[in-house]
Design an enzyme around this catalytic site. Structure first.
Site, short mmCIF file in Angstrom:
data_model
loop_
_atom_site.label_atom_id
_atom_site.label_comp_id
_atom_site.label_asym_id
_atom_site.label_seq_id
_atom_site.Cartn_x
_atom_site.Cartn_y
_atom_site.Cartn_z
N HIS A 9 0.98 -1.44 0.18
CA HIS A 9 -0.40 0.28 0.18
C HIS A 9 1.17 1.27 0.41
O HIS A 9 2.15 1.38 0.27
CB HIS A 9 -1.04 0.03 1.11
CG HIS A 9 -0.60 0.01 2.36
ND1 HIS A 9 0.54 1.54 3.32
CD2 HIS A 9 -0.12 -1.00 3.35
CE1 HIS A 9 0.85 1.18 4.47
NE2 HIS A 9 1.06 -0.61 4.32
N GLU A 79 -2.13 -7.07 8.25
CA GLU A 79 -0.63 -6.88 8.41
C GLU A 79 -0.33 -7.58 9.60
O GLU A 79 -0.79 -8.08 10.41
CB GLU A 79 -0.18 -5.01 9.18
CG GLU A 79 1.52 -4.98 9.25
CD GLU A 79 2.42 -4.91 8.01
OE1 GLU A 79 2.70 -6.55 7.85
OE2 GLU A 79 3.49 -4.59 8.39
#
Length: 197
Positions: A9, A79
């Protein structure tokens, strides 16, 4: 066989500050939006057979801005859960733990929202994600794309190469980049890393 494309990202305020950003849903900065938009030419003429994203907004937004609008959220792409170190920088941690490393020392438990994960637990999630994309890659009908987070994608790369999860430490991954995992002579390889179109 098709390739596995990894998209980290775009920048967030926490990634810019070096803060461990696991499950906290931090949005893209203006620079992060620009990074994500800059990936669109890379994907313009590609037609992936599968696009999976982390459910967190910074990954979903990156996928959409890059033109990967058909992405499906996959919780295994979240994550690393940094537990008690969520939102804390490595420099801050090393004030009390001078030689601390996420890869070898792990994280302390946090609150209910951030219980923390070991490298092995992150590796197990990466293995599940790789198992999901394996049939797509074997079919050869198009690439698979995973839009997710730095530490998670580093662990996934290690697992793809047959390495222990902790060896993700070897693969520095910058925000707003595309990396390519492929095969050569039947063996897994890194075909491109930290690419910005």
């Amino acid at each position: 066989m098709s390739d596995l494309l990894l998209v980290r990202h775009g920048e967030t305020a926490w990634s810019a500050d070096g803060r461990h950003t696991g499950r906290t849903d931090v949005p893209l900065t203006a620079r992060g939006v620009e990074e994500a938009l800059s990936l669109a030419p890379y994907f313009r003429d590609r037609h992936p057979a599968l696009v999976l994203t982390s459910p967190l907004s910074r990954a979903v937004a990156t996928a959409e801005l890059a033109g990967l609008t058909e992405g499906r959220p996959d919780p295994d792409l979240l994550e690393w859960d940094y537990g008690g170190y969520e939102g804390v920088t490595t420099v801050e941690i090393q004030r009390t733990r001078p030689h601390w490393s996420l890869w070898s020392d792990g994280v302390p438990p946090g609150n209910a929202a951030h219980p923390g994960e070991s490298a092995a637990q992150v590796g197990a999630r990466a293995d599940r994600a790789l198992a999901r994309v394996a049939p797509v890659l074997a079919a050869g009908g198009g690439d698979a794309v995973l839009v997710a987070h730095g530490h998670f994608l580093r662990v996934l790369t290690a697992r793809y190469l047959g390495l222990p999860p902790e060896e993700g430490r070897l693969f520095l991954l910058r925000t707003g980049t595309v990396s390519e995992l492929s095969t050569e002579h039947g063996l897994p390889v890194i075909a491109g890393w930290n690419t910005r179109p």
